[in-house]
Design an enzyme around this catalytic site. Structure first.
Site, PDB file in Angstrom:
ATOM      1  N   HIS A  83       0.857  -1.191   0.000  1.00  9.60           N
ATOM      2  CA  HIS A  83       0.000   0.000   0.000  1.00  9.60           C
ATOM      3  C   HIS A  83       0.887   1.232   0.000  1.00  9.60           C
ATOM      4  O   HIS A  83       1.834   1.328   0.770  1.00  9.60           O
ATOM      5  CB  HIS A  83      -0.894   0.010   1.251  1.00  9.60           C
ATOM      6  CG  HIS A  83      -1.843   1.174   1.262  1.00  9.60           C
ATOM      7  ND1 HIS A  83      -3.056   1.145   0.618  1.00  9.60           N
ATOM      8  CD2 HIS A  83      -1.742   2.410   1.808  1.00  9.60           C
ATOM      9  CE1 HIS A  83      -3.668   2.305   0.780  1.00  9.60           C
ATOM     10  NE2 HIS A  83      -2.887   3.089   1.492  1.00  9.60           N
ATOM     11  N   ASP A 162     -14.404   3.517   7.564  1.00 12.42           N
ATOM     12  CA  ASP A 162     -13.326   4.304   6.946  1.00 12.42           C
ATOM     13  C   ASP A 162     -13.823   5.009   5.688  1.00 12.42           C
ATOM     14  O   ASP A 162     -13.444   6.152   5.432  1.00 12.42           O
ATOM     15  CB  ASP A 162     -12.119   3.431   6.609  1.00 12.42           C
ATOM     16  CG  ASP A 162     -11.055   4.270   5.914  1.00 12.42           C
ATOM     17  OD1 ASP A 162     -10.562   5.206   6.557  1.00 12.42           O
ATOM     18  OD2 ASP A 162     -10.776   4.050   4.723  1.00 12.42           O
ATOM     19  N   ARG A 169     -13.165  13.505   6.142  1.00 14.19           N
ATOM     20  CA  ARG A 169     -11.862  14.142   6.412  1.00 14.19           C
ATOM     21  C   ARG A 169     -11.397  14.933   5.218  1.00 14.19           C
ATOM     22  O   ARG A 169     -10.799  15.996   5.348  1.00 14.19           O
ATOM     23  CB  ARG A 169     -10.819  13.065   6.760  1.00 14.19           C
ATOM     24  CG  ARG A 169     -11.021  12.464   8.139  1.00 14.19           C
ATOM     25  CD  ARG A 169     -10.209  11.193   8.300  1.00 14.19           C
ATOM     26  NE  ARG A 169      -8.809  11.394   8.049  1.00 14.19           N
ATOM     27  CZ  ARG A 169      -8.001  10.477   7.480  1.00 14.19           C
ATOM     28  NH1 ARG A 169      -8.488   9.306   7.104  1.00 14.19           N
ATOM     29  NH2 ARG A 169      -6.736  10.727   7.279  1.00 14.19           N
ATOM     30  N   SER A 184      -6.855   4.494   9.106  1.00 11.26           N
ATOM     31  CA  SER A 184      -7.593   4.386   7.848  1.00 11.26           C
ATOM     32  C   SER A 184      -6.948   3.310   6.953  1.00 11.26           C
ATOM     33  O   SER A 184      -7.613   2.400   6.452  1.00 11.26           O
ATOM     34  CB  SER A 184      -7.566   5.761   7.157  1.00 11.26           C
ATOM     35  OG  SER A 184      -7.915   5.668   5.814  1.00 11.26           O
ATOM     36  N   LYS A 188      -8.378  -0.991   6.442  1.00 11.70           N
ATOM     37  CA  LYS A 188      -8.701  -1.606   5.133  1.00 11.70           C
ATOM     38  C   LYS A 188      -7.807  -2.805   4.860  1.00 11.70           C
ATOM     39  O   LYS A 188      -8.248  -3.839   4.375  1.00 11.70           O
ATOM     40  CB  LYS A 188      -8.515  -0.568   4.018  1.00 11.70           C
ATOM     41  CG  LYS A 188      -9.623   0.464   3.985  1.00 11.70           C
ATOM     42  CD  LYS A 188      -9.390   1.508   2.927  1.00 11.70           C
ATOM     43  CE  LYS A 188      -8.272   2.433   3.300  1.00 11.70           C
ATOM     44  NZ  LYS A 188      -8.422   3.828   2.932  1.00 11.70           N
TER      45      LYS A 188
HETATM   46  N1  URA Z   1      -4.733   6.640   2.368  1.00  9.45           N
HETATM   47  C1  URA Z   1      -5.775   6.128   3.085  1.00  9.45           C
HETATM   48  O1  URA Z   1      -6.292   5.061   2.777  1.00  9.45           O
HETATM   49  N2  URA Z   1      -6.199   6.793   4.156  1.00  9.45           N
HETATM   50  C2  URA Z   1      -5.659   7.970   4.545  1.00  9.45           C
HETATM   51  O2  URA Z   1      -6.093   8.524   5.533  1.00  9.45           O
HETATM   52  C3  URA Z   1      -4.590   8.516   3.791  1.00  9.45           C
HETATM   53  C4  URA Z   1      -4.131   7.809   2.693  1.00  9.45           C
END
Ligand code: URA
Length: 424
Positions: A83, A162, A169, A184, A188
């Protein structure tokens, strides 16, 4: 105990630590619409200003995972994911997922769309004619077994808290808070079920984290959450002060990724792809050499099968913007600056990104960086090629680029591409 959103907000506003019960309640109540957007906005701002302890962040992450389902990736190969915290020209997932699959791992890459100046993997792949991002859980599992790699949209049931909170946000200027970013991302990734995870934590003007210290703090928070959940995890801090590669946009980034998969492409994209692949394979316990697999063409074959499995035609011509504008070098010398943020905003304004979540993106929009920092240039030589279907967008893109590139006498000092690796 009876909770109220006002009490939870006040606790954090006054700089106190939220209890586990308060966190569990507020995430669940927000997911189900009991806590209103304006209340969650106030809480997000209080967290942004006053922070959360590692224990609060861990509990917040757990609560967000529990807001939805958890995938069980029952496949025969070791699963490993990557990621990125988001950057400009960051197309690395495209060559990386098939490369690591060609080395023997299963790569479930549930990705997002771009918002703001950072591009989204799904937006890029959707420029391939026929390719589809939405897969069911059974299609994801089937493709992981048959191809070894899948890049698709997260299913609606994964960490729904999220999804709601991230959108909030984004419009309340509360994205850049380390506990909120860490929870966040990790909610995931843990819900998605990969047993190993490599995080590419971007540092520099084009990233959420502008300094190495902030990026290190984010990386440490991410790794600690992963370790708590039994995930084998590493975080690599990588430079995002200059766009990655030469292409920034959608179809142009797919084309550059295909070049890499065919054994060519810009050296920084190849270097980062191979470095991340090595880390992923090491966590997955696989001893293959990704540089050799990339050179052999096997990664390209896996890419083609992955694209076809999702309805795309890997050989089809990619869309090209209908209008082209060239920015030339104002003087002779050495390109000393090419600012990732400026190029990211310019590409976004050309139509590669969206201002609101529901906006469409242009597949052919983007920028080709014809020179990179350290390159010698001659006055009048093309530096940047702007592509768009909407010629009116060029003015805004040129404004974004003002001050974003400079010609000097010597090559600039650069950080290494991979600055550090933090292992769990
Ligand atoms: N990527 C995400 O999935 N969440 C965030 O808060 C920032 C970058």
């Amino acid at each position: 105990m009876q909770h109220s959103a006002v009490d939870v907000i006040r606790t954090k506003r006054d700089g106190h630590v939220l209890s586990d019960e308060q966190i569990d309640w507020v995430i669940d109540a927000y997911t189900h619409g009991v806590v209103a957007d304006e209340q969650m906005s106030a809480l997000a701002m209080a967290i942004f200003l006053n922070g959360m302890t590692p224990a609060e962040t861990a509990r917040w992450t757990r609560a967000m995972i529990s807001s939805g389902e958890r995938l069980s990736l029952d496949v025969s190969r070791p699963t490993v994911d990557k990621h990125s915290t988001g950057g400009v020209g960051d197309k690395i997932t495209l060559p990386l997922a098939p490369l690591v699959a060609a080395c023997g791992a299963a790569v479930p890459q549930l990705s997002g769309r771009g918002l703001g100046h950072t591009g989204g993997t799904l937006d890029k792949l959707e420029s391939i004619p026929g390719w589809r991002a939405a897969l069911s859980t059974s299609e994801i599992l089937e493709q992981l077994s048959s191809v070894g790699a899948v890049i698709c949209a997260a299913t609606a049931g994964l960490a729904p808290a999220d999804r709601k909170l991230y959108a909030l946000r984004d419009v309340t200027s509360t994205v850049e808070a380390i506990p909120l970013i860490a929870s966040s991302i990790m909610s995931k990734k843990i819900a998605e079920g990969a047993s190993s995870l490599v995080l590419d934590v971007k540092v520099g003007s084009g990233a959420f984290m502008k300094s190495v210290d902030d990026a290190r703090a984010l990386a440490t928070a991410l790794v600690s959450i992963g370790v708590d959940h039994g995930v084998r995890i590493s975080a690599m801090l990588t430079d995002m002060s200059v766009p990655l590669g030469r292409a920034v946009g959608n179809a142009v980034e797919v084309a550059e990724s295909v070049d890499v998969l065919r054994g060519g492409g810009p050296s920084d994209v190849v270097e980062l792809t191979v470095a991340l692949a090595r880390e992923m394979l090491s966590l997955a316990g696989i001893s293959a050499d990704p540089a050799a697999v990339l050179a052999s063409g096997e990664a390209y074959e896996t890419w083609a099968r992955m694209i076809r499995a999702q309805g795309g035609d890997p050989e089809a011509p990619l869309p090209v913007g209908t209008h082209k504008h060239v920015v030339t070098a104002p003087a002779s010398g050495v390109l000393s600056t090419l600012d990732a943020y400026a190029v990211g905003v310019a590409a976004w304004r050309l139509g590669a990104g969206r201002a609101r979540k529901e906006d469409p993106v242009q597949a052919g929009a983007g920028i080709l960086c014809l020179a990179k920092p350290g390159d010698t240039v001659v006055e009048g030589q093309p530096l940047l090629e702007l592509h768009t279907d909407t010629p009116d967008a060029v003015v805004g893109a040129l404004q974004a680029l003002e001050g974003g590139y400079a010609i000097g006498d010597s090559a600039p000092e650069r950080m290494p591409l991979v600055i550090d690796t933090i292992r769990g």
